[in-house]
Design an enzyme around this catalytic site. Structure first.
Site, PDB file in Angstrom:
ATOM      1  N   ILE A 131     129.487   0.090  68.810  1.00  9.92           N
ATOM      2  CA  ILE A 131     130.904  -0.033  69.168  1.00  9.92           C
ATOM      3  C   ILE A 131     131.584  -1.088  68.305  1.00  9.92           C
ATOM      4  O   ILE A 131     132.689  -0.872  67.794  1.00  9.92           O
ATOM      5  CB  ILE A 131     131.043  -0.407  70.664  1.00  9.92           C
ATOM      6  CG1 ILE A 131     130.393   0.658  71.546  1.00  9.92           C
ATOM      7  CG2 ILE A 131     132.504  -0.606  71.040  1.00  9.92           C
ATOM      8  CD1 ILE A 131     131.130   1.971  71.608  1.00  9.92           C
TER       9      ILE A 131
ATOM     10  N   GLY B 106     129.722  -0.856  79.878  1.00  9.99           N
ATOM     11  CA  GLY B 106     128.420  -1.224  80.431  1.00  9.99           C
ATOM     12  C   GLY B 106     128.557  -2.314  81.487  1.00  9.99           C
ATOM     13  O   GLY B 106     127.684  -2.495  82.320  1.00  9.99           O
TER      14      GLY B 106
ATOM     15  N   SER C 294     133.608   3.155  80.671  1.00 13.97           N
ATOM     16  CA  SER C 294     132.590   3.697  79.766  1.00 13.97           C
ATOM     17  C   SER C 294     133.014   5.005  79.105  1.00 13.97           C
ATOM     18  O   SER C 294     133.996   5.631  79.492  1.00 13.97           O
ATOM     19  CB  SER C 294     131.289   3.927  80.533  1.00 13.97           C
ATOM     20  OG  SER C 294     131.422   5.066  81.365  1.00 13.97           O
ATOM     21  N   CYS C 295     132.211   5.408  78.139  1.00 13.77           N
ATOM     22  CA  CYS C 295     132.526   6.602  77.346  1.00 13.77           C
ATOM     23  C   CYS C 295     132.757   7.837  78.204  1.00 13.77           C
ATOM     24  O   CYS C 295     133.824   8.466  78.136  1.00 13.77           O
ATOM     25  CB  CYS C 295     131.423   6.865  76.328  1.00 13.77           C
ATOM     26  SG  CYS C 295     129.776   6.922  77.035  1.00 13.77           S
TER      27      CYS C 295
ATOM     28  N   ARG D  66     123.454  12.492  76.538  1.00 14.54           N
ATOM     29  CA  ARG D  66     122.507  12.270  75.468  1.00 14.54           C
ATOM     30  C   ARG D  66     121.579  11.121  75.867  1.00 14.54           C
ATOM     31  O   ARG D  66     121.997  10.186  76.521  1.00 14.54           O
ATOM     32  CB  ARG D  66     123.210  11.970  74.145  1.00 14.54           C
ATOM     33  CG  ARG D  66     123.999  10.680  74.114  1.00 14.54           C
ATOM     34  CD  ARG D  66     123.214   9.539  73.537  1.00 14.54           C
ATOM     35  NE  ARG D  66     123.932   8.298  73.552  1.00 14.54           N
ATOM     36  CZ  ARG D  66     124.035   7.486  74.587  1.00 14.54           C
ATOM     37  NH1 ARG D  66     123.481   7.803  75.746  1.00 14.54           N
ATOM     38  NH2 ARG D  66     124.700   6.351  74.484  1.00 14.54           N
TER      39      ARG D  66
ATOM     40  N   HIS E 188     130.265   7.567  87.164  1.00 16.82           N
ATOM     41  CA  HIS E 188     131.459   8.021  86.445  1.00 16.82           C
ATOM     42  C   HIS E 188     132.719   8.170  87.293  1.00 16.82           C
ATOM     43  O   HIS E 188     133.751   7.577  86.965  1.00 16.82           O
ATOM     44  CB  HIS E 188     131.137   9.308  85.687  1.00 16.82           C
ATOM     45  CG  HIS E 188     129.982   9.119  84.768  1.00 16.82           C
ATOM     46  ND1 HIS E 188     128.686   9.475  85.085  1.00 16.82           N
ATOM     47  CD2 HIS E 188     129.917   8.521  83.550  1.00 16.82           C
ATOM     48  CE1 HIS E 188     127.875   9.121  84.090  1.00 16.82           C
ATOM     49  NE2 HIS E 188     128.595   8.547  83.149  1.00 16.82           N
TER      50      HIS E 188
ATOM     51  N   HIS F 173     127.723  13.907  74.633  1.00 19.26           N
ATOM     52  CA  HIS F 173     127.584  14.367  76.018  1.00 19.26           C
ATOM     53  C   HIS F 173     128.350  15.661  76.252  1.00 19.26           C
ATOM     54  O   HIS F 173     129.378  15.905  75.624  1.00 19.26           O
ATOM     55  CB  HIS F 173     128.197  13.353  76.992  1.00 19.26           C
ATOM     56  CG  HIS F 173     127.682  11.958  76.855  1.00 19.26           C
ATOM     57  ND1 HIS F 173     126.363  11.639  76.683  1.00 19.26           N
ATOM     58  CD2 HIS F 173     128.349  10.776  76.902  1.00 19.26           C
ATOM     59  CE1 HIS F 173     126.236  10.320  76.629  1.00 19.26           C
ATOM     60  NE2 HIS F 173     127.415   9.774  76.752  1.00 19.26           N
TER      61      HIS F 173
END
Lengths: 351, 292
Positions: free
Chosen positions: A23, A122, A151-152, A180, A204, A229
């Site tokens: 990142i 995170g 998060s992503c 992933r 999530h 993902h």
């Protein structure tokens, strides 16, 4: 010099980066691409070879621990000082260290009253009590000193559900995430040849709820792949819709690509490699057009999240919000997207 | 019942072993052309035939991917009519049938993570990707037919892993479902195992390893494995993550199909099949059963 909204002239925001990993390196380049902020330095552990990578891109190097002569920073870099020196020079610190590490620096951060610290997904919401997503919660970060960008996959989920909510209203949402196992550069802390479910609800939708109110549930399974993902949605809307309406809403939303003809995450990665995107990055979510199905009030769709780059534009907007550089989230989003070469037509941003 | 099996591959060899364990069935032999597979079949004591006409059988079990012609009744494992359902669908059907006494399912949303290939398939992939399946998925169509009146939607992807499949499943019922009742009901079906991740099952590899240590032939797991921690209820919905070992999942149902084709009732067959194959209860809770 940059013009702040309201006409007050300001110097560019001075941004420092801690941790030049997956990142960190992307954020450095993204900040560099904006005209209202600059990278004043990159810090990392003395032994980390990533500091060499940072210096190759002309960033100034600072180290966070006591150096030994064999360390990469001593052998390969021109070290400018230590972490304390860097913190004195910056307005905003982007802490891109691994999960759990930012906590260790809290004392140091708290000593710098004016410092804004932005962490990634995170960390928990409790890090600063403020979570960030450009579409859904931009104003909440204004003037705050500690913010985490969600998060992503939470960002990807937010963008999709935001589009559904804004256009049609969301009654309920269920997202099944196929994640992933490990980033390409990392040794597999993820599964090598098996699948690993999250034993309960995954973080999530709860994370999405720290930035946007939407009822839902998320479950995730980790699989051995490195690219990206896949998120499989079932969204019950508040009204009946047509497939065309759904496609149109997604096509008009910034940071969302509706595409077809890609059969796998590998093929998708290869496409953006060929398109010349740096590091084959794709910060937008990619919605597989073929997967969009409408049954009454329910939309089914699967989307792709490129976890290495998706939170980069959000973090840039977060810098603007915390620094009170831009009042309107959509103006910041447009500015960021244009600078990063991912902008859509201007009217997509007139919201 | 005289049974002839066509194809001695991943499923054929298992059907052969399962038929041999049935008291009311007799394996006449195997039809197979691949030389390696023929050698294996011979080693395991099977009589080999070059075509169906050579053998005297009451019923044919087709374990190949191709259509076969026969004047005898044919049970197809992979494709064609009179087909044993796909393993992913068998998993869902077992769960829904078992929970039927708790309530009626009106909608199913299953995200199916199918393994890329069996490890021995060197021509299959993917090696590192999640592959989409678009358009009409025959597996989804089959599940729709198995669950008439239920709104079925499956999203299937192919994942770069071998051996196991997993599914993230959401079942919407017409009424509220009690989690503990659901767990009890599922555990009462021998062909379903509900186990706790904290008892040593953090991922599919650990599930595989458990059955390997148990000493089962080929360490097969014909049961559907559900992680208890993933089982939860949300108003009228029940969701869970399950895993199956697709080569073994459909074997019990194949034996049942053979038996019911000659007029036997399904519930009796299920009990008989379970007994013969050692599917006698949940070993993960420390109860050892079965013929080792």
């Amino acid at each position: 010099m940059v013009m702040k909204q309201g006409g007050l002239r300001m110097d560019p925001i001075k941004v420092a980066i801690l941790g030049y990993g997956v990142i960190g390196r992307r954020l450095a380049d993204a900040v560099n691409a904006q005209d209202d902020m600059i990278v004043v330095g990159v810090a990392g552990r003395s032994a980390s070879t990533t500091l060499r990578d940072a210096e190759l891109r002309a960033y100034k190097i600072y180290i966070t621990d006591s150096p030994k002569p064999e360390d990469a920073s001593q052998r390969l870099c021109n070290v400018k000082g230590d972490f304390g020196d860097l913190l004195k020079k910056c307005d905003v610190l982007l802490d891109c260290t691994p999960k759990g590490v930012p906590k260790e620096y809290l004392d140091i951060y708290n000593r710098h009253e004016k410092l804004v610290t932005i962490v990634q997904g995170g960390e928990k919401h409790s890090f600063g009590g403020v979570s960030f997503n450009s579409f859904a919660s931009y104003p909440k970060a204004k003037g705050k000193k500690k913010v985490r960008v969600i998060s992503c996959s939470s960002t990807g989920t937010t963008r999709f559900l935001y589009t559904m909510k804004e256009n049609f209203g969301v009654e309920d949402a269920f997202v099944a995430l196929i994640r992933r196992g490990s980033d390409p550069i990392k040794s597999p802390k993820g599964p090598f040849n098996c699948m690993r479910p999250v034993m309960g609800q995954s973080h999530h939708v709860p994370d999405v709820n720290t930035v946007m109110e939407v009822p839902g549930f998320s479950m995730a399974v980790q699989v051995p792949t490195s690219f990206s993902h896949v998120l499989s949605f079932q969204v019950d809307l508040k009204r009946e819709v047509t497939r065309d309406e759904v496609i149109s809403a997604l096509e008009k939303m910034p940071r969302v690509i509706v595409g077809e003809g890609m059969h796998s995450t590998a093929e998708l990665g290869e496409y953006y490699l060929d398109m010349g995107r740096p590091r084959r990055d794709r910060p937008e979510i990619f919605v597989w057009k073929e997967s969009i199905k409408v049954v009454g009030k329910t939309v089914y769709a699967s989307i792709n999240v490129h976890m290495e780059s998706i939170t980069i534009p959000e973090t840039i907007d977060c810098i603007r919000s915390t620094s009170d550089l831009e009042e309107s989230n959509w103006k910041s989003i447009y500015k960021t997207d244009k600078a990063l070469g991912m902008d859509k037509s201007e009217d997509c941003y007139k919201r | 019942m005289k049974v002839i099996v066509v194809g001695y591959g991943l499923s054929g060899k298992r059907v052969v072993d399962a038929v041999n364990l049935q008291e009311d069935m007799e394996l006449v032999g195997v039809v197979e052309f691949n030389s390696f597979a023929r050698k294996m079949a011979e080693k395991k004591g099977c009589k080999l035939f070059s075509n169906l006409g050579e053998a005297e059988a009451d019923i044919v079990v087709n374990c190949t991917l191709n259509k076969i012609n026969s004047d005898k009744p044919v049970i197809n494992v992979h494709s064609g009519s009179d087909k044993v359902p796909e393993p992913n669908n068998i998993a869902i059907k077992r769960i829904i049938d078992t929970l039927d006494k708790l309530g009626k399912v009106k909608r199913v949303f299953a995200t199916v993570l199918s393994r890329g290939a069996h490890a021995t398939d060197h021509n299959q992939g993917p090696i590192d990707a999640i592959q989409q399946i678009f358009g009409k998925d025959p597996e989804e169509e089959e599940l729709k037919n198995l669950l008439p009146g239920v709104d079925v939607f499956t999203k299937r992807v192919i994942v770069s892993t071998s051996r196991s499949n997993t599914q993230i499943v959401k079942l919407d019922f017409e009424n509220l479902i009690d989690k503990s009742k659901a767990v009890a009901a599922l555990q009462s079906n021998n062909r379903i195992t509900v186990a706790s991740a904290k008892d040593g099952f953090p991922d599919t590899a650990h599930v595989v390893e458990f059955y390997r240590d148990l000493g089962r032939t080929r360490f097969d797991m014909p049961e559907v494995f559900i992680w208890e921690e993933t089982l939860s209820t949300q108003s009228n919905s029940l969701q869970m993550v399950l895993c199956i070992y697709p080569d073994a999942t459909s074997i019990p149902e194949t034996i049942d199909a053979i038996r019911t084709s000659s007029g036997n009732k399904l519930p009796d067959s299920i009990a008989k099949t379970n007994e013969s194959l050692g599917i006698n209860g949940d070993e993960t809770r420390g109860i050892k059963n079965g013929p080792y």
